[in-house]
Enzyme design. Structure first.
Site, short mmCIF file in Angstrom:
data_model
loop_
_atom_site.label_atom_id
_atom_site.label_comp_id
_atom_site.label_asym_id
_atom_site.label_seq_id
_atom_site.Cartn_x
_atom_site.Cartn_y
_atom_site.Cartn_z
CD GLU A 147 37.99 46.56 35.40
OE1 GLU A 147 38.52 46.06 34.38
OE2 GLU A 147 37.66 45.88 36.38
CB CYS A 202 41.13 42.18 39.70
SG CYS A 202 42.19 43.27 38.71
CB CYS A 206 40.80 46.99 38.10
SG CYS A 206 41.39 46.21 36.57
#
Length: 152
Positions: free
Chosen positions: A58, A86, A89
């Site tokens: 990402e 996560c 990101c």
């Protein structure tokens, strides 16, 4: 980037990036940034290859899209990713002002959208994209499961 019509199906690209990451020994996660129906950037995880714990798919795709657009704000862009982002990101997605987030498999351990800290639900979050999770989830989960099973 793109085929002759200028449009490539974003999920196909994200999964291709995930498979390429797996072939390099990286966790098989892929992402692509789309604007006006065209893929402007894509990447797979490169944390091992780049010796960089922030080189998640990402983040790499967002960096490339921002560089190409010469703007740190990716307003009007959508992000497709094969695994729930996560917290790191999710923060990048928020700061980039991504319009819509599409993700495949949930990540019960490390995810921060529908699991864990639920980053976009926090009052300290500056921007919340529209979120669509679970798209092609079984395909992404199979890819991840097969990758980690082979490494054990």
């Amino acid at each position: 980037m793109g085929d002759s019509s200028g449009i490539i199906e974003p999920w196909a690209r994200a999964f291709a990036e995930a498979r390429a990451a797996a072939a390099r020994g990286e966790a098989p996660i892929g992402a692509c940034v789309v604007k006006d129906g065209e893929i402007v950037a894509s990447a797979g995880n490169r944390t091992i290859e780049d010796h960089d714990p922030t080189a998640h798919a990402e983040v790499l795709a967002i960096r490339e899209a921002a560089r190409k657009s010469r703007d740190e704000r990716l307003t009007g862009c959508d992000l497709y990713v094969t695994l729930e982002p996560c917290a790191m990101c999710a923060g990048a997605i928020s700061f980039a002002r991504i319009r819509r987030l599409y993700f495949a498999a949930e990540d019960e351990k490390g995810g921060a959208v529908d699991n864990g800290p639920r980053f976009f639900s926090q009052k300290t979050c500056h921007h919340r994209p529209e979120i669509y999770g679970g798209i092609r989830a079984s395909e992404a989960a199979d890819l991840l499961r097969d990758f980690f099973k082979a490494r054990r």
